[in-house]
Design a protein around this motif. Structure first.
Motif, mmCIF file in Angstrom:
data_model
loop_
_atom_site.group_PDB
_atom_site.id
_atom_site.type_symbol
_atom_site.label_atom_id
_atom_site.label_comp_id
_atom_site.label_asym_id
_atom_site.label_seq_id
_atom_site.Cartn_x
_atom_site.Cartn_y
_atom_site.Cartn_z
ATOM 1 N N GLY A 160 0.257 4.197 5.586
ATOM 2 C CA GLY A 160 -0.581 3.168 4.859
ATOM 3 C C GLY A 160 0.087 2.491 3.922
ATOM 4 O O GLY A 160 0.068 0.910 3.937
ATOM 5 N N LEU A 161 0.951 2.844 3.240
ATOM 6 C CA LEU A 161 1.785 2.427 2.048
ATOM 7 C C LEU A 161 3.333 2.399 2.261
ATOM 8 O O LEU A 161 4.094 2.321 1.497
ATOM 9 N N ASP A 162 3.512 2.126 3.679
ATOM 10 C CA ASP A 162 5.019 2.518 3.989
ATOM 11 C C ASP A 162 5.699 1.260 3.472
ATOM 12 O O ASP A 162 6.996 1.785 3.128
ATOM 13 N N THR A 163 5.495 0.110 3.535
ATOM 14 C CA THR A 163 5.989 -0.981 3.129
ATOM 15 C C THR A 163 6.450 -0.849 1.403
ATOM 16 O O THR A 163 7.541 -1.032 0.991
ATOM 17 N N VAL A 164 5.701 -0.319 0.817
ATOM 18 C CA VAL A 164 5.735 -0.100 -0.650
ATOM 19 C C VAL A 164 6.567 1.042 -0.937
ATOM 20 O O VAL A 164 7.606 0.941 -1.667
ATOM 21 N N VAL A 165 6.439 2.159 0.045
ATOM 22 C CA VAL A 165 7.425 3.262 -0.316
ATOM 23 C C VAL A 165 8.932 3.067 0.097
ATOM 24 O O VAL A 165 9.571 3.402 -0.530
ATOM 25 N N GLU A 166 8.981 2.290 1.164
ATOM 26 C CA GLU A 166 10.229 1.732 1.399
ATOM 27 C C GLU A 166 11.088 0.919 0.439
ATOM 28 O O GLU A 166 12.109 1.184 0.158
ATOM 29 N N GLU A 167 10.103 0.158 -0.502
ATOM 30 C CA GLU A 167 10.775 -0.664 -1.203
ATOM 31 C C GLU A 167 11.236 0.186 -2.458
ATOM 32 O O GLU A 167 12.178 0.020 -3.000
ATOM 33 N N VAL A 168 10.415 1.211 -2.734
ATOM 34 C CA VAL A 168 10.704 2.206 -3.997
ATOM 35 C C VAL A 168 11.712 2.985 -3.705
ATOM 36 O O VAL A 168 12.681 3.400 -4.638
#
Length: 255
Positions: A160-168
């Motif tokens: 669900g937070l894959d976009t955020v985790v990818e950025e981090v």
């Protein structure tokens, strides 16, 4: 594999981790340390009643029970670290244990309840959990990761937070979601994921990457930087990928 019974607080051992359904906790250790195998084994009361068990262990067991799981694994107390043989075996098996867990709970002790991970300046994005060496495999290996706040509230999931985790983390969403398999990713790219991560012990800079490269090797605390050299030697033997030489680490000069 040694598991913790989330109802009784007693240990349950299995010869093969496929024999039982279990969940797993990913966390960063506190400066004061964590309760060990010996600490927990000495206690006999239920995890619901015995406050001599750490708040972290009791809370992890509670979350697992609420989600319908009886068995939990966590590195602090499910490995007898006084046995070098057991510790080495556990380190070599750890990627598989995280991969095959029903759920991995990632406890972010420095992220408050109510934090909004998608916000540009969220505490989630700044969490120490994303900067530790061991949590790299703990993020990638499991299919289902649930992020928990300091108060053990759900912040979201890896998917669900894959976009955020990818950025981090700079890890592609396809890898996080297992659409792209690790063996399809270049050695240099996998090495880059660990570039900004830190380990308390220098040997763990290598040992924490063994699962990422599907490498098995003996562990020897005290060998220092030689551990990373050995890891690279094993990678060269097993993976026909010359991108390793593009990775700018001082250890390469020792090969």
């Amino acid at each position: 594999m040694r598991l913790l019974d989330t109802w009784t607080g007693q240990f349950h051992e299995v010869e093969n981790h496929f024999e039982v359904t279990y969940v797993i906790l990913s966390h960063t250790w506190t400066a004061a340390g964590e309760q060990s195998f010996q600490d927990v084994r000495s206690l006999t009361n239920s995890v619901l009643e015995d406050e001599r068990l750490s708040a972290k262990i009791r809370s992890a067991c509670r979350i697992a029970r609420e989600h319908g799981y009886r068995y939990l694994w966590l590195d602090s107390c499910c490995i007898d670290k006084t046995s070098s043989a057991e510790l080495s075996e556990a380190i070599n098996c750890m990627y598989a244990w995280y991969r095959d867990a029903a759920v991995c709970y990632a406890f972010l002790s420095d992220v408050p309840d109510g934090d909004a991970p998608r916000d540009a300046y969220s505490q989630f994005r700044q969490s120490r959990w994303f900067r530790r060496g061991w949590t790299l495999q703990e993020l990638i290996a499991p299919r289902d990761v649930i992020f928990l706040s300091s108060g053990w509230q759900v912040l979201g999931t890896k998917i669900g937070l894959d976009t955020v985790v990818e950025e981090v983390t700079s890890i592609d969403r396809a890898v996080l979601g297992h659409q792209e398999l690790l063996h399809e990713v270049s050695v240099a790219r996998r090495m880059s994921w660990a570039a900004s991560r830190e380990c308390t012990r220098v040997e763990d800079e290598a040992y924490s990457l063994m699962g990422i490269f599907d490498i098995n090797m003996n562990t020897l605390y005290g060998e220092g930087r030689r551990a990373f050299v050995r890891l690279q030697e094993e990678v060269l033997k097993r993976i026909p990928d010359q991108s390793l030489f593009a990775w700018g680490t001082p250890c390469l000069t020792a090969l």
